[in-house]
Structure formats: structure tokens, C-alpha cells
Design a protein around this motif. Structure first.
Motif, short mmCIF file in Angstrom:
data_model
loop_
_atom_site.label_atom_id
_atom_site.label_comp_id
_atom_site.label_asym_id
_atom_site.label_seq_id
_atom_site.Cartn_x
_atom_site.Cartn_y
_atom_site.Cartn_z
N ARG A 623 0.94 -1.18 0.01
CA ARG A 623 -0.14 0.12 0.00
C ARG A 623 1.03 1.38 0.01
O ARG A 623 0.55 2.24 -0.76
CB ARG A 623 -0.99 0.29 1.18
N LYS A 625 3.95 1.58 -0.86
CA LYS A 625 4.57 1.85 -2.30
C LYS A 625 3.67 2.18 -3.41
O LYS A 625 4.06 3.04 -4.22
CB LYS A 625 5.10 0.57 -2.87
N ARG A 626 2.50 1.86 -3.31
CA ARG A 626 1.54 2.20 -4.30
C ARG A 626 1.04 3.48 -4.46
O ARG A 626 1.00 4.37 -5.16
CB ARG A 626 0.28 1.40 -4.27
N LYS A 627 0.95 4.32 -3.02
CA LYS A 627 0.42 5.61 -2.89
C LYS A 627 1.65 6.52 -3.05
O LYS A 627 1.44 7.58 -3.45
CB LYS A 627 -0.08 5.73 -1.40
#
Length: 665
Positions: A623, A625-627
């Protein structure tokens, strides 16, 4: 207490569309005003005002907003209360520029404000009013929009630009409801949030959206919105009152009187403020923790009330966090109608899913949880509640005021090269290694040195050793993440604030001519108080449609405190000396004298226990890394160290969790 919003779209807009849009924006604020709603639109100009009303004064339709002035020139939406509105009405009636008595339609303070703006102009009126407020005022003659905020920042007001349209409102959710809102996250504000656990004015979490600073107003004319005007600025912000000027004036003309005379004057000012703030056409009460500030407010309320004042306290079964028994003892002595409620961890944790929507912007002061609970308790019986907030900042009540001086007294005498060497030696071993050493040596050490999380404390001591001034110690104590832009928030620099800008301080504070405790009180009054404490109370209370009032922040009281000699505030290691002298006239000293207790929750335990699953989901590496806002390796490292009991990173992690929860909402 209400919610206001609106927009100004250059070149006009279809009337039906404008009404539907501003109504949708206002409906996001229904919790701030469940009793009534209204909109006003000038489609040709493109201006729209929306309002949600919590009826406190003049419950009749005569208090409906948006409200048009008697002449038709001004239109207002207003959130807050003007406590001296009857006095202003009397002056307006006696000295009216037209020689005529205003044709009063009701007895609301909103109508009084409009008449004052007509008679005295905007800045003169703001200087005369006593109260808490956020105002949006449209001048139909000049086609000028004025946004204004009360002196100490009790009421919120956001404004900014969405695709060239000026938008404004009491909360960000109203601005987000404007069609096409897609403003990017302001990473500089995110860095400030990670340091302080709140976002200081004038920043907000969105690019091109700002908080209007306390004691200020800003105006926009048609030239501000024209195509060539580059509509991306904050506007020309003007201060009609400032803590800096008040402090400077107090230093120039300090109070020359005896201690008894000072106590008498403080009591008079507090009685004056509380009398004004007890005016309401709905049930009224007060929060009572049993500490100096709230006990003083309640004592003076009860002294001038013919019936028992309704008081409210939240209690916790964990002794380190429970003030309910102290509050009950004070209430019993004063004769108030007291209600307390003991809450369980489950009750408190049930609030957490509501926090992102409630605070509307990343906010991580964990005492937001009990504040919401006590507001909910009060709202069952009253619509208005007075609180004791502000006493710590005005009278030197925070323990950090004492810690800063004590720490620097020990650190400052050690030469910096030696301190750096000691710091390097302390950070050489890992926290886990220090923990092992202390466990092995435990039986041989005096009891006072057998500490939990020894490694955590050793590394924190190393950080303190590297500090080079009183100012640096204070900033360290008020910071959670110490270097958020360098190590945590990706792709940003941390902007300067009042805490780091000496040029914005009164000269005598900047030049070290006053006790450093006064520097800290000054900085807290400009930042921590309006952007943390008052935000916490406003959003928690408005989340249950409760109006809160803060008599200690009456500007006449604030001005008086800056004229007081330092030793009238802090004396022989005791804070709030003069305020205590007033309180002891009503409450025995033994009911009050005890160590200061925070209004918090056991976050460190909860994150390892009942909140672990919730936190793990928000702090997952995938999460993060994705944001792509935060350094995932650093966050995961601190999370694992906390779970294993090697370090107490509860407050650092709470900032991250509140950010991630807000982002997911």
C-alpha cells in the motif's frame, strides 16, 4: 455555530446550476448546522453563498442565513457567535450614520454584524466585535468578497481555487463538493503534518487551498478572478489584530500593580467573558476535567448562575488516563449538575473509523478521541458547552515549558564537541543492544535506573545531545517526525513556519530579552493552539452538532496576560500562578494540586493489541509503495520495532496511520 460555504465563478453561471452546486456544498456541513439551511445566488456575477444553521440565538426565521442587510448592499454567511452584539446594537441605535435606528427584524447577532458593516465598515467592525467567527461577506455595490476569521482562530475558514473559481467554506469537504475538484496533495503540508501532527495555517493538505490565519481578513474583487489575474494566490491577507502586536504592546506597557490587584482584574475579565458566553436561547453546560482551567471556568459560571451548571467528564478505567474522579470532586464542591461516563477501549476505538471524515484533513492529536466522546456526552443534554482551553498557552501550563529549560540547563554547559561524541557513542549500539545490556545489568542497578525500553531512551538522549539551543530543544519536543522532508515524505521540502521564522517574532523575544518560556507561549498561541487544540475541539464538537465556547480566549483576557510580569504566570516551578489565585477563591487548593495529566489514550498498547490488524492493513508495504507519498522502508522499520517492543513509535505511527486513513476515506 454553523457551517458556511460558497464560490465565485468569473463571468457568471446559470442560476439553477449555481443553486444546486452551493446547496450540495452546504449539505456536506449538515453536522455543523442541522436546524436550517439556505442559499443565495447572483447568477449574473457568479457568486453563490450557502449556509447550514445550528440555532443558538434567535431561533426564529429572523435568524435565517444567508442574510441580506437592511439596505440590500451586503449579504452574509456567518459561523460563530458575537458575544457583545447587544452592546453593538445599542451603539448602532444611538449613533447611526443616517440618523435613523436600524429596522431590526429580529435579535440575532448576524443582523447586528450586517448593520455594523453598513455603519462602520469592515475593518472597524472586526476591531469592535467580541466573539468567535468565520465570515463570508459579499458587497453587492463594490462586487467585493471579504473572508474574515476571529482573533484566536476558534472558527475555521478555508479558501482557494478550483479551476479558476474561488471556493470557500468551514471545512474542506464543502470545497471538495465543488464540481471538478481535483486539487493535488500539497506535499509540503504533508511534511508539516508529519512533524507537528497538524497542518499549520496558512497551509492545507491541498495545493491552492489555504486556511485563513486567525485575526485576519482577505478580500477579492472582480480583478482577482479575471482571466489575466492568474488565480492561484492567497490574496492580500490583512491582520486587524495579532498576538505579535499584543505581546509587543504588553512588553512596552507591563502591568504595574500588586498580586492581589492583578488577581482581581483577571477575575473581572474572566467574569465578563463568561457572562457574555453564557448567553444562549438553548441549554448550556461546560466540560470539566478537574484541572485548573476548566475548574476556573465552571467555578465562575456557577458563581453567576441561579441553577446548577451542567458539567460533563469522560472517565477511563486506566488510572494513568483518568481524571473523572478529580472532576467529580470539583463538581461536588461547586454544586454543579455533573455527568460522567466511563468508557472502555472498545468505546474509544469505535471512534477511530470516523476520524478521517470528522477532521476532514490529516490530524493526529490522539486526544481527538476522548474529546469526541465528551462532546457526544454533553450533546445529550445541552447544545452549547464552555471549555477551559487556552489556559496552558496563556499562563505557561505545559510541562514542555519546564522540560525545555531543564534540559538545556544540563545540556548547554557541556561543550558541543563532547556532546557530539557522547551522541555518537550512544547511537553506536542499536536500541536492541542497549535493551540487552540493561536487562543483564538490571539486578545491579538502582531501581530508578531500571527503565523499560532503555534503548529507545538512549537514542532519544543522543538526539537531545545534538541540539544547539533552547529553540532547538523546544522544536524537538513539539515534533513527532524530526526530519520528515529528508527521510519520510517523498519529493518535498519542508517550508518555514512561525516556529522557525525569528523575523516574525516580537523583537524582544527574537533577541532573547525575555524568558524563553514566553517565546514558547507566543509560538503556541500562534500555531499549536489554533491549528491543533481549537481544531480538535471544533471538529469533535461539531461532529455531534455541539457548539463550544472558550472564554479564556476572549481577546481582552489574552491582552491582559501579555501585560503580566512573567512571575505572575510561572513561579517557583509552578504554572498558572495567577489563574490559580482566582480559582482558589472558589475551590480548595487540595482539590486541584496534583501532577498535570494529559487527555489521551494508551496508543502504544492499542497498536500492539486491538488496533494491530487495522494498522497492519494501512501500513502494508504494498500500500505504501502504491500511494508513493511516504518512505515505505522507514515506516515498516518503525512498525516492526514497535510491535516487537524495542521502541515506542506510537506517536510517529499515529501520524502515518491518520494520514493513510484519511487518504483511504
Amino acid at each position: 455555530m454553523c457551517g458556511l460555504t460558497g464560490f465565485w465563478q468569473f463571468g457568471g453561471c446559470p442560476g439553477d446550476d449555481a443553486r444546486a452546486t452551493v446547496q450540495r456544498m452546504a449539505d456536506t456541513l449538515i453536522h455543523r448546522g442541522p436546524d436550517d439551511a439556505g442559499v443565495w445566488v447572483d447568477a449574473e456575477v457568479g457568486i453563490a453563498l450557502g449556509h447550514r444553521r445550528l440555532a443558538i440565538l434567535d431561533l426564529s426565521p429572523a435568524g435565517h442565513q444567508p442574510m441580506v442587510s437592511a439596505s440590500g448592499r451586503y449579504v452574509i454567511v456567518f459561523n460563530g457567535e458575537i458575544y457583545n452584539y447587544l452592546e453593538l446594537r445599542e451603539k448602532l441605535t444611538k449613533v447611526n450614520p443616517t440618523g435613523m435606528v436600524p429596522p431590526w427584524r429580529g435579535h440575532s447577532d448576524t443582523e447586528t454584524l450586517l448593520a455594523a458593516f453598513e455603519a462602520w465598515g469592515i475593518e472597524k467592525t472586526l476591531e469592535r466585535v467580541v466573539g468567535m467567527f468565520a465570515i463570508a461577506l459579499w458587497d453587492r455595490k463594490r462586487r467585493m468578497l471579504t473572508l474574515a476569521r476571529d482573533r484566536m482562530g476558534e472558527k475555521p475558514l478555508y479558501y482557494g481555487w478550483v479551476h479558476g473559481t474561488l471556493v470557500f467554506g468551514s471545512e474542506l469537504k464543502a470545497l471538495r463538493a465543488y464540481p471538478g475538484f481535483d486539487n493535488a496533495i500539497e506535499r509540503q503540508a504533508l511534511a508539516l503534518f508529519m512533524r507537528y501532527d497538524y497542518i499549520p495555517a496558512p497551509w492545507s493538505i491541498y495545493e491552492n487551498i489555504w486556511k485563513l490565519p486567525p485575526g485576519c481578513f482577505v478580500q477579492f474583487g472582480e480583478q482577482s478572478l479575471s482571466p489575466g489575474a492568474s488565480p492561484a494566490g492567497k490574496g492580500e491577507i490583512k491582520a486587524y489584530w495579532s498576538v505579535r502586536e499584543v505581546a509587543e504592546a504588553g512588553f512596552r506597557e507591563p502591568l504595574a500593580c500588586t498580586e492581589a490587584e492583578a488577581a482581581q482584574e483577571l477575575e473581572r475579565l474572566l467574569r465578563q467573558a463568561i457572562t457574555g458566553q453564557m448567553v444562549a436561547d438553548v441549554p448550556l453546560g461546560a466540560f470539566l476535567s478537574g484541572g485548573v482551567d476548566s475548574s476556573t471556568v465552571v467555578a465562575l459560571m456557577q458563581a453567576q448562575s441561579a441553577r446548577p451548571v451542567q458539567t460533563f467528564t469522560i472517565g477511563f478505567h486506566e488510572g494513568d488516563y483518568n481524571e473523572a474522579e478529580h472532576a467529580k470532586a470539583v463538581a461536588r464542591h461547586l454544586g454543579t449538575a455533573h455527568t460522567d461516563l466511563y468508557v472502555t477501549p472498545d468505546d474509544a476505538m469505535a471512534v477511530i473509523p470516523r476520524l478521517p471524515a470528522l477532521y476532514d484533513e490529516p490530524f493526529a492529536d490522539s486526544s481527538q478521541i476522548p474529546t469526541f466522546l465528551v462532546a457526544g456526552l454533553a450533546r445529550r443534554q445541552v447544545t452549547v458547552s464552555l471549555s477551559g482551553d487556552g489556559g496552558d498557552e496563556l499562563f505557561g501550563g505545559y510541562t514542555r515549558y519546564f522540560w525545555t529549560r531543564a534540559l538545556w540547563k544540563r545540556l548547554g554547559v557541556v561543550p558541543m564537541p563532547l556532546r557530539r561524541a557522547l551522541a555518537a557513542a550512544l547511537t553506536g549500539p542499536s536500541p536492541a543492544a542497549w535493551n540487552r545490556v540493561f536487562r543483564l545489568l538490571g539486578p545491579l542497578l538502582p531501581r530508578r535506573l531500571r527503565v523499560k525500553l532503555a534503548g529507545d531512551k538512549m537514542h532519544k538522549l543522543a538526539e537531545l545531545l545534538a541540539l544547539d539551543s533552547l529553540e532547538a530543544v523546544y522544536r524537538y519536543l513539539v515534533s513527532h517526525w524530526k526530519h520528515p522532508a529528508e527521510e519520510l515524505v517523498i519529493g518535498c521540502t519542508e517550508p518555514e513556519t512561525i516556529l522557525s521564522r525569528r523575523d516574525a517574532w516580537p523583537a524582544s523575544l527574537a533577541q532573547g530579552q525575555r524568558p524563553f518560556e514566553e517565546v514558547m507561549m507566543f509560538l503556541d498561541q500562534l500555531s499549536y493552539l489554533p491549528d491543533d487544540i481549537l481544531v480538535k475541539v471544533d471538529r469533535a464538537a461539531m461532529g455531534v452538532s455541539l457548539e463550544t465556547r472558550v472564554p479564556l480566549l476572549d481577546h481582552r483576557v489574552v491582552e491582559f496576560t501579555w501585560r503580566l510580569p512573567y512571575h505572575f504566570k510561572i513561579r517557583e516551578g509552578q504554572s498558572k500562578w495567577l489563574l490559580r489565585q482566582v480559582l482558589y477563591r472558589y475551590v480548595p487548593k487540595e482539590l486541584i494540586e496534583r501532577p498535570k495529566m494529559g487527555f489521551g489514550v494508551p496508543l502504544d498498547q492499542w497498536l500492539r493489541g486491538p488496533l494491530r490488524e487495522w494498522a497492519e492493513d494501512l501500513l502494508s508495504e504494498a500500500r505504501l509503495k502504491r500511494k508513493a507519498f511516504l518512505n515505505p522502508e522507514l515506516v515498516r522499520q518503525k512498525w516492526q520495532e514497535h510491535l516487537l517492543g524495542r521502541r515506542n513509535w506510537a506517536y510517529h505511527l499515529w501520524n502515518v496511520l491518520m494520514w493513510e486513513a484519511w487518504l483511504a476515506a
